[in-house]
Design an enzyme around this catalytic site. Structure first.
Site, PDB file in Angstrom:
ATOM      1  N   GLU A  94      14.064   0.367  -2.688  1.00 41.01           N
ATOM      2  CA  GLU A  94      14.875  -0.689  -2.053  1.00 41.01           C
ATOM      3  C   GLU A  94      14.726  -2.027  -2.778  1.00 41.01           C
ATOM      4  O   GLU A  94      15.443  -2.970  -2.471  1.00 41.01           O
ATOM      5  CB  GLU A  94      14.503  -0.821  -0.564  1.00 41.01           C
ATOM      6  CG  GLU A  94      13.172  -1.468  -0.252  1.00 41.01           C
ATOM      7  CD  GLU A  94      11.963  -0.580  -0.539  1.00 41.01           C
ATOM      8  OE1 GLU A  94      12.106   0.516  -1.089  1.00 41.01           O
ATOM      9  OE2 GLU A  94      10.839  -1.027  -0.218  1.00 41.01           O
ATOM     10  N   GLY A 100       5.117  -0.962   3.959  1.00 40.69           N
ATOM     11  CA  GLY A 100       4.462  -1.951   4.804  1.00 40.69           C
ATOM     12  C   GLY A 100       3.007  -1.539   4.890  1.00 40.69           C
ATOM     13  O   GLY A 100       2.506  -0.849   4.006  1.00 40.69           O
ATOM     14  N   GLU A 101       2.360  -1.922   5.938  1.00 42.38           N
ATOM     15  CA  GLU A 101       0.961  -1.522   6.126  1.00 42.38           C
ATOM     16  C   GLU A 101       0.963  -0.294   7.043  1.00 42.38           C
ATOM     17  O   GLU A 101       1.300  -0.404   8.217  1.00 42.38           O
ATOM     18  CB  GLU A 101       0.194  -2.707   6.737  1.00 42.38           C
ATOM     19  CG  GLU A 101      -1.300  -2.582   6.644  1.00 42.38           C
ATOM     20  CD  GLU A 101      -1.782  -2.298   5.227  1.00 42.38           C
ATOM     21  OE1 GLU A 101      -1.274  -2.925   4.272  1.00 42.38           O
ATOM     22  OE2 GLU A 101      -2.652  -1.425   5.070  1.00 42.38           O
ATOM     23  N   SER A 102       0.587   0.844   6.484  1.00 37.36           N
ATOM     24  CA  SER A 102       0.749   2.094   7.247  1.00 37.36           C
ATOM     25  C   SER A 102      -0.082   2.115   8.522  1.00 37.36           C
ATOM     26  O   SER A 102       0.319   2.730   9.512  1.00 37.36           O
ATOM     27  CB  SER A 102       0.437   3.299   6.368  1.00 37.36           C
ATOM     28  OG  SER A 102      -0.898   3.251   5.912  1.00 37.36           O
ATOM     29  N   ARG A 144      -4.471   6.486  -0.107  1.00 38.23           N
ATOM     30  CA  ARG A 144      -3.898   5.148   0.006  1.00 38.23           C
ATOM     31  C   ARG A 144      -4.452   4.227  -1.080  1.00 38.23           C
ATOM     32  O   ARG A 144      -5.577   4.428  -1.550  1.00 38.23           O
ATOM     33  CB  ARG A 144      -4.240   4.540   1.368  1.00 38.23           C
ATOM     34  CG  ARG A 144      -3.576   5.229   2.523  1.00 38.23           C
ATOM     35  CD  ARG A 144      -3.975   4.551   3.816  1.00 38.23           C
ATOM     36  NE  ARG A 144      -3.585   3.143   3.832  1.00 38.23           N
ATOM     37  CZ  ARG A 144      -4.078   2.250   4.685  1.00 38.23           C
ATOM     38  NH1 ARG A 144      -4.982   2.603   5.577  1.00 38.23           N
ATOM     39  NH2 ARG A 144      -3.670   0.998   4.633  1.00 38.23           N
ATOM     40  N   HIS A 166       9.039   1.730  -4.399  1.00 42.20           N
ATOM     41  CA  HIS A 166       9.966   0.970  -3.544  1.00 42.20           C
ATOM     42  C   HIS A 166      11.385   0.953  -4.115  1.00 42.20           C
ATOM     43  O   HIS A 166      11.790  -0.045  -4.724  1.00 42.20           O
ATOM     44  CB  HIS A 166       9.463  -0.473  -3.417  1.00 42.20           C
ATOM     45  CG  HIS A 166       8.266  -0.627  -2.541  1.00 42.20           C
ATOM     46  ND1 HIS A 166       8.342  -0.915  -1.203  1.00 42.20           N
ATOM     47  CD2 HIS A 166       6.955  -0.522  -2.829  1.00 42.20           C
ATOM     48  CE1 HIS A 166       7.134  -0.995  -0.683  1.00 42.20           C
ATOM     49  NE2 HIS A 166       6.262  -0.757  -1.656  1.00 42.20           N
ATOM     50  N   ILE A 191       3.634  -1.004  -5.357  1.00 39.96           N
ATOM     51  CA  ILE A 191       2.924  -2.146  -4.777  1.00 39.96           C
ATOM     52  C   ILE A 191       1.820  -1.616  -3.843  1.00 39.96           C
ATOM     53  O   ILE A 191       2.118  -1.036  -2.795  1.00 39.96           O
ATOM     54  CB  ILE A 191       3.893  -3.053  -3.979  1.00 39.96           C
ATOM     55  CG1 ILE A 191       5.068  -3.500  -4.857  1.00 39.96           C
ATOM     56  CG2 ILE A 191       3.144  -4.267  -3.426  1.00 39.96           C
ATOM     57  CD1 ILE A 191       6.199  -4.173  -4.099  1.00 39.96           C
ATOM     58  N   ARG A 192       0.576  -1.774  -4.256  1.00 42.88           N
ATOM     59  CA  ARG A 192      -0.564  -1.209  -3.501  1.00 42.88           C
ATOM     60  C   ARG A 192      -0.223   0.217  -3.046  1.00 42.88           C
ATOM     61  O   ARG A 192      -0.344   0.574  -1.872  1.00 42.88           O
ATOM     62  CB  ARG A 192      -0.929  -2.097  -2.310  1.00 42.88           C
ATOM     63  CG  ARG A 192      -1.469  -3.456  -2.733  1.00 42.88           C
ATOM     64  CD  ARG A 192      -1.949  -4.285  -1.557  1.00 42.88           C
ATOM     65  NE  ARG A 192      -0.894  -4.546  -0.592  1.00 42.88           N
ATOM     66  CZ  ARG A 192       0.089  -5.425  -0.767  1.00 42.88           C
ATOM     67  NH1 ARG A 192       0.132  -6.147  -1.871  1.00 42.88           N
ATOM     68  NH2 ARG A 192       1.012  -5.601   0.143  1.00 42.88           N
ATOM     69  N   CYS A 251       6.384   4.345   0.210  1.00 40.04           N
ATOM     70  CA  CYS A 251       5.087   3.667   0.144  1.00 40.04           C
ATOM     71  C   CYS A 251       4.316   3.801   1.473  1.00 40.04           C
ATOM     72  O   CYS A 251       3.872   4.890   1.804  1.00 40.04           O
ATOM     73  CB  CYS A 251       5.270   2.216  -0.295  1.00 40.04           C
ATOM     74  SG  CYS A 251       3.772   1.517  -0.985  1.00 40.04           S
TER      75      CYS A 251
END
Ligand code: GLN
Length: 202
Positions: free
Chosen positions: A180, A55-57, A112, A178, A141-142, A86
């Site tokens: 998952e 997600g967005e850390s 990051r 990821h 992903i990013r 991530c």
């Protein structure tokens, strides 16, 4: 039917503040594990492991701080297994080079969004030290990379260019990608071994 014997007794928390926690729950449920969404400190009671999803850390860290979760998670690190993927990896790091709320529970320096805008997302097969058989298909992903690790940290996976993307420090595991989002549940199974206290198997 549980895929791995004994997991039906296991209870795994999935940090559910932001990001793709639902996908982790689906994989764990498929493996016969009871999961609980963690949003408040009381949700940590009685869990054998904690997954911190992507997600967005910055958002995950800020919400964890605001909901009073940051210190309880830090206090439990090591006594239960934890796995950050991530954005969750970023949250576990000791140093991310910028000022944002982090747990600082894994002795690693993280950068990051290390692949820049041109290669926002990519996939690469990884040879993982903790898995037998085929390479593991990593979906990035990013994604962050792990720039350096301390002496207690074992490197589990690297990109072909040598950059570190998976580590383990005792019962704490962190992956840049990821798992998952793929059908390969070997890393989730490995995490369940850590949660069960069997992480030293060869
Ligand atoms: N770029 C995000 C961060 O640094 C992580 C992205 C992800 O979890 N897919 O927080």
């Amino acid at each position: 039917m549980p895929v791995v014997g004994g997991n039906e007794k296991m209870r795994i928390g999935v940090l559910a503040l932001q990001g793709d926690f639902a996908e982790h729950r689906v994989v764990l449920a498929r493996l016969g594990v009871e999961t609980v969404e963690v949003r408040l400190p009381r949700d940590l009671n009685g869990i054998d492991g904690l997954v911190m999803p992507g997600g967005e850390s910055t958002t995950i860290g800020k919400l964890a701080h605001d909901y009073g979760l940051e210190q309880p998670i830090r206090d439990m690190a090591g006594s239960i297994a934890m796995w950050g993927t991530c954005g969750g990896l970023v949250f576990m790091a000791r140093d991310v080079g910028v000022d944002q709320p982090i747990l600082a529970i894994v002795d690693m320096v993280v950068q990051r969004n290390a692949f820049g805008r041109q290669v926002d997302s990519f996939e690469e097969d990884l040879d993982m030290a903790c898995l037998r058989g085929e390479p593991y298909h990593g979906v990035f992903i990013r994604a962050p990379v792990i720039v350096s690790v301390g002496p207690d940290v074992e490197v589990l996976g690297k990109l072909k260019d040598g950059r570190i993307v998976a580590v383990r420090q005792g019962r704490l595991m962190a992956t840049s990608f990821h798992p998952e989002l793929t059908a390969d549940d070997r890393l989730h199974r490995f995490f369940l071994e850590l949660a069960a206290g069997n992480g030293n198997r060869s």
